[in-house]
Design a protein around this motif. Structure first.
Motif, PDB file in Angstrom:
ATOM      1  N   LYS A  54      20.297  56.813   8.980  1.00 11.44           N
ATOM      2  CA  LYS A  54      19.968  57.264  10.338  1.00 11.44           C
ATOM      3  C   LYS A  54      20.448  56.245  11.368  1.00 11.44           C
ATOM      4  N   ILE A  55      21.138  56.728  12.402  1.00 13.25           N
ATOM      5  CA  ILE A  55      21.550  55.857  13.507  1.00 13.25           C
ATOM      6  C   ILE A  55      20.550  55.963  14.648  1.00 13.25           C
ATOM      7  N   GLY A  56      20.202  57.178  15.032  1.00 13.29           N
ATOM      8  CA  GLY A  56      19.276  57.376  16.157  1.00 13.29           C
ATOM      9  C   GLY A  56      19.446  58.770  16.714  1.00 13.29           C
ATOM     10  N   SER A  57      18.921  58.990  17.904  1.00 12.84           N
ATOM     11  CA  SER A  57      19.027  60.315  18.514  1.00 12.84           C
ATOM     12  C   SER A  57      20.428  60.539  19.057  1.00 12.84           C
ATOM     13  N   VAL A  58      20.810  61.786  19.182  1.00  9.47           N
ATOM     14  CA  VAL A  58      22.093  62.083  19.825  1.00  9.47           C
ATOM     15  C   VAL A  58      22.005  61.738  21.311  1.00  9.47           C
ATOM     16  N   GLY A  59      23.150  61.536  21.917  1.00 12.15           N
ATOM     17  CA  GLY A  59      23.195  61.115  23.318  1.00 12.15           C
ATOM     18  C   GLY A  59      23.490  62.262  24.271  1.00 12.15           C
ATOM     19  N   ALA A  69      26.439  68.218   4.414  1.00  9.35           N
ATOM     20  CA  ALA A  69      25.610  68.102   3.206  1.00  9.35           C
ATOM     21  C   ALA A  69      25.033  66.694   3.075  1.00  9.35           C
ATOM     22  N   LEU A  70      25.802  65.698   3.490  1.00 11.41           N
ATOM     23  CA  LEU A  70      25.313  64.310   3.486  1.00 11.41           C
ATOM     24  C   LEU A  70      24.095  64.188   4.402  1.00 11.41           C
ATOM     25  N   VAL A  71      24.153  64.835   5.547  1.00  9.05           N
ATOM     26  CA  VAL A  71      23.021  64.842   6.486  1.00  9.05           C
ATOM     27  C   VAL A  71      21.813  65.513   5.833  1.00  9.05           C
ATOM     28  N   LEU A  72      22.038  66.642   5.178  1.00  5.75           N
ATOM     29  CA  LEU A  72      20.923  67.369   4.548  1.00  5.75           C
ATOM     30  C   LEU A  72      20.259  66.542   3.452  1.00  5.75           C
ATOM     31  N   ARG A  73      21.079  65.861   2.646  1.00  5.65           N
ATOM     32  CA  ARG A  73      20.537  65.000   1.576  1.00  5.65           C
ATOM     33  C   ARG A  73      19.562  64.008   2.171  1.00  5.65           C
ATOM     34  N   GLN A  74      19.959  63.444   3.309  1.00  3.54           N
ATOM     35  CA  GLN A  74      19.156  62.434   3.985  1.00  3.54           C
ATOM     36  C   GLN A  74      17.883  63.052   4.538  1.00  3.54           C
ATOM     37  N   GLU A  75      18.054  64.187   5.195  1.00  5.45           N
ATOM     38  CA  GLU A  75      16.928  64.895   5.804  1.00  5.45           C
ATOM     39  C   GLU A  75      15.908  65.287   4.741  1.00  5.45           C
ATOM     40  N   ASN A  76      16.399  65.719   3.573  1.00  6.81           N
ATOM     41  CA  ASN A  76      15.502  66.204   2.528  1.00  6.81           C
ATOM     42  C   ASN A  76      14.667  65.089   1.920  1.00  6.81           C
ATOM     43  N   LYS A  77      15.092  63.850   2.138  1.00  9.34           N
ATOM     44  CA  LYS A  77      14.332  62.720   1.604  1.00  9.34           C
ATOM     45  C   LYS A  77      13.060  62.488   2.415  1.00  9.34           C
ATOM     46  N   HIS A  78      13.069  62.959   3.676  1.00  6.36           N
ATOM     47  CA  HIS A  78      11.913  62.681   4.539  1.00  6.36           C
ATOM     48  C   HIS A  78      10.861  63.773   4.410  1.00  6.36           C
TER      49      HIS A  78
END
Ligand code: ADP
Length: 420
Positions: free
Chosen positions: A198-203, A411-420
């Motif tokens: 995670k970097i942060g919120s979109v700008g 899919a990389l984003v989803l993998r990350q999201e699914n961890k939370h």
């Protein structure tokens, strides 16, 4: 209407693409914007225009209100210089530009550890060093980094996959000391996160393009790693073979495998290591010796059940890197049978044998055994070849979910999201 949960943006060689996936990884929308001229590949402003166009197309197709995450992949090794206002200084140096300054390559070779992926004539670190010498340069970043900066990262932040060939040290998780000795001022290089972190919120610019303020920006990856993820390969033992102009093997491994003599190095992607090797054999040999126009006719006459025993090693010229490391390795394409269908089958069997040897080589170097295989590239369309390969490799062949790098980055984003 289906609501996308993640968006991946791919900065490719021919243009920009974006894929929107739902929570289960199903693609709900896709957008592409080709570069107007071949030269635009060097122009950061054109990359950004492509991103704007793709996000606008997605927004017109599906509501973006529930998008929870976004990431960017780029061509591995395309670098650009930024001034202190984070504006590009001149054009980018492309992933496939050989370094024009031999003294830079020599300095890297003298300073880098023997197994460093930053070595070689098309070194990304070499491009970074050249860019750092431009007037007014405050940062040197990868292609995907700059787009992520515009989408909200603000500061120069990269990911381990893009940074690998720039010399980033995965074991220390830092830019190593030797980079300074090679001539690169480390303070110019971006901070590096793990791919998908995670970097942060979109700008503001991302919000103006329709992404909700709650959407998070994640560290991206390279187009190569993204293409692997796009297929649906996701766990240790999953392999992907690209049957394009060259034969490229990739395998998800539980440990890193580095064997520079075979051109093998490893990317850390999520919870596995992505190990890969590229042979000089592949479809280019088919194109030259058979020709595209005869493929259909000859494919219809293949007989996968009856092996030719021709034992070819199809290469266009002597020299192989992987799975055999020998710069003088001779092509083996004789004897040539009278029937071109048999000749074609011999070539296909030969390339399939190189594929088998390749996975065997990866295993001998410490990678796990192949447990499933997905196939991409032009050769994936040949059903008889598929059968020849299936007989040889003896693992389940699975359909590639997508061949779009943008879908892999989502899919990389989803993998990350699914961890939370
Ligand atoms: P690239 O790596 O250049 O992107 P592609 O993935 O488009 O390549 O694949 C093109 C290659 O696939 C060509 O070398 C061509 O000979 C080969 N190819 C295309 N169709 C077939 C087929 N039906 N059987 C075997 N090889 C094929």
């Amino acid at each position: 209407t289906e609501y996308p949960a993640a968006i991946g943006i791919d900065l490719g060689t021919s243009g920009v693409r974006a894929a929107a996936l739902d929570r289960d990884g199903g693609q709900v929308a896709f957008a592409a914007s080709a570069f107007a001229t071949p030269h635009e590949i060097c122009e950061p402003a054109a990359w950004w225009r492509g991103v704007e166009i793709c996000l606008k197309i997605l927004a017109a197709k599906v509501p973006l209100a529930q998008v929870r995450g976004l990431a960017v992949d780029g061509t591995s090794g395309t670098m650009l210089a930024l001034d202190s206002d984070k504006q590009p200084v001149g054009e980018a140096l492309l992933y496939n530009d050989p370094c024009p300054d031999a003294s830079v390559v020599a300095a890297i070779d003298a300073a880098a550890p023997a197994a460093s992926p930053a070595r070689g004539t098309s070194t990304a670190l070499g491009r970074a060093i050249l860019l750092s010498r431009r007037r007014g340069v405050a940062h040197v970043v990868h292609q995907a980094d700059w787009i992520a900066m515009r989408l909200g990262a603000g500061e120069p932040i990269s990911d381990e996959n893009n940074a690998l060939k720039t010399g980033y040290d995965l074991s220390c998780e830092s830019w190593p000391d030797w980079i300074e000795r090679a001539g690169m001022a480390r303070h110019l290089l971006p901070r590096v996160l793990r791919a998908g972190a995670k970097i942060g919120s979109v700008g503001r610019l991302a919000r103006e393009l329709g992404l909700p303020p709650s959407c998070l920006l994640f560290a991206g990856t390279t187009d190569g790693c993204a293409s692997f993820l796009a297929t649906g390969a996701s766990k240790v033992g999953d392999g992907v073979t690209a049957l394009g102009s060259t034969l490229v093997l990739k395998l998800a491994s539980d440990r890193a495998v580095d064997a520079p003599q075979y051109g093998i190095y490893s990317h850390r992607v999520g919870d596995f290591w992505l190990v890969g090797g590229a042979s000089n054999s592949g479809g280019a040999v088919i194109r030259q010796l058979i020709g595209d126009e005869r493929l259909a006719e000859l494919t219809a006459r293949l007989d996968p059940a009856r092996r030719t025993k021709l034992d070819y090693y199809p290469l266009l010229k002597p020299g192989e890197r992987f799975p055999i490391n020998d710069p003088h390795y001779p092509p083996r394409l004789a004897p040539r049978p009278a029937d071109d269908a048999v000749f074609f089958q011999g070539i296909l069997e030969g390339i399939a044998e190189i594929e088998r040897l390749g996975f065997e080589r990866l295993m001998a170097l410490g990678a796990p055994a192949l447990t499933s295989l997905r196939t991409v590239g032009g050769g994936a369309r040949n059903p008889a070849w598929q059968e020849i390969r299936r007989n040889k490799l003896g693992v389940p062949f699975l359909e590639a979910r997508s061949t779009e790098a943008a879908a892999g980055t989502a899919a990389l984003v989803l993998r990350q999201e699914n961890k939370h």
